[in-house]
Design a protein around this motif. Structure first.
Motif: not given
Length: 383
Positions: A94-113
């Motif tokens: 629903l929130d594309t900005a939040e989606r892009d932030r999470l994808v960038e986090h995955l690029r940098q960190e490799g995971s989120f919980r």
């Protein structure tokens, strides 16, 4: 001799070829074994994932195309559990900005919980999910392994609690405003009506003394009556001021000057008021809230601090209004006070919040106490 050597060389070549063929056959067998294990592992993986009650999917990194979804995930998105297809999970954020932030986090960190994500179902309805993801390989390409947990009901309850809390705060603010209006009304009636009556009584006693000047006992009695009326007038004014200081009608600085003087006189504790910058002009509700916070702070100093002095500092700048009340007393354990849910501290914090400000208390045993109020000028029409 030449023929024998040729035969020997041929035999060597044939032996080498045979060894090579044997090696190739062994490698082929090993590869078949590995492929069989991989296939068996994939079957087991799919069986485990399909049997899992947790909605799971595998999507491409970073574009979100769907490689795999299990039945719980398809059901979560409202699709046919067997045949429903999600082409791209990213399209359902629903929130594309939040989606892009999470994808960038995955690029940098490799995971989120345990990250809250708001999704939109294909039919347009929405739901909240707690997402956990990590980046791994899928068919020799980077992919996101994503697990979801539906928390829509929890979010609904949280929203209801938030709305209920806000309603309680509104009711509390309304009741406090009513109380302040009632204090103001009673203070004015006491000061004006009762004060005028007592003043008239004082004048009557003075006239009575003049007419009965020939009788010393009566004169003494009228003097006692006059003194009693004067004490009563002082007490009435004092009660009215403590209900709502008349000085508040002349601005927050006048009210604080009266409060600091009254505090020092009543408690024999030196208290100094410092004003930095020009005098602020506050709406009545803001001036009253600031005054009550300072009043509560000084009351705590008198009752609990064991201080030898106190200071009140008001600083007015172009961007904010800051007020500090400090003492050199015994201080207190803030964690213990938080656990005890002190209504005094909660009341001061709520008063500050209602006028768009924030309250900070800094204290430790043996280190004194400082109460700070910060009010951004942009939050309300302060000048």
């Amino acid at each position: 001799v030449g023929i024998a050597r040729d035969v020997t060389d041929r035999r060597k070549v044939e032996e080498e070829l045979a060894r090579a063929n044997a090696g190739l056959r062994s490698e082929v067998e090993q590869r078949r074994e590995i492929e069989a294990r991989l296939q068996s592992s994939e079957v087991r993986f799919r069986a485990i994932v399909e049997a899992s009650p947790v909605p799971l999917c595998i999507i491409s990194m970073p574009y979100g195309e769907t490689f795999y979804t299990n039945e719980p995930l398809r059901a979560l998105f409202g699709l046919d559990p067997r045949n429903g297809v999600i082409n791209n999970v990213f399209d359902l954020y629903l929130d594309t900005a939040e989606r892009d932030r999470l994808v960038e986090h995955l690029r940098q960190e490799g995971s989120f919980r345990n990250t809250e994500v708001h999704f939109r179902k294909p039919d347009g309805t929405t739901f909240w999910a707690m997402a956990t993801a990590r980046v791994a390989r899928y068919d020799d390409a980077p992919a996101i392994y994503l697990g979801l947990n539906d928390i829509t009901e929890r979010k609904r309850i949280e929203q209801e609690l938030f709305e209920s809390r806000e309603q309680l705060r509104e009711v509390s603010a309304y009741m406090e405003a009513i109380r302040e209006q009632e204090r103001k009304r009673i203070a004015m009636e006491i000061h004006d009506e009762l004060g005028q009556l007592l003043t008239a009584l004082k004048m009557d006693v003075s006239l009575l003394k003049m007419r009965l000047s020939g009788d010393p006992d009566v004169v003494k009695k009228t003097d006692d009556m006059r003194e009693l009326v004067e004490k009563t007038i002082w007490m009435v004014r004092n009660v009215a001021n403590h209900l709502r200081p008349a000085a508040l009608n002349f601005g927050i600085v006048s009210a604080l000057e009266w409060l600091v003087e009254d505090f020092g006189r009543r408690n024999s504790i030196p208290c100094q008021l410092r004003i930095n910058g020009r005098e602020p002009v506050l709406p009545d509700a803001h001036a009253t809230a600031v005054f009550r916070i300072v009043q509560a702070s000084l009351t705590n100093v008198a009752r609990h601090a064991g201080a030898t002095r106190a200071d009140v500092t008001l600083t007015h700048t172009e961007t904010a209004l800051d007020l500090h009340v400090s003492d050199d007393g015994r201080g207190f354990d803030q964690e213990a006070v938080r656990k005890s849910h002190s209504y005094g501290v909660l009341g001061m914090s709520e008063r500050a919040r209602l006028i768009g400000g924030s309250l900070l208390i800094d204290s430790a045993p043996g280190m004194g106490t400082s109460v700070s109020i910060h009010i951004p000028l942009e939050s309300e029409s302060l000048s």
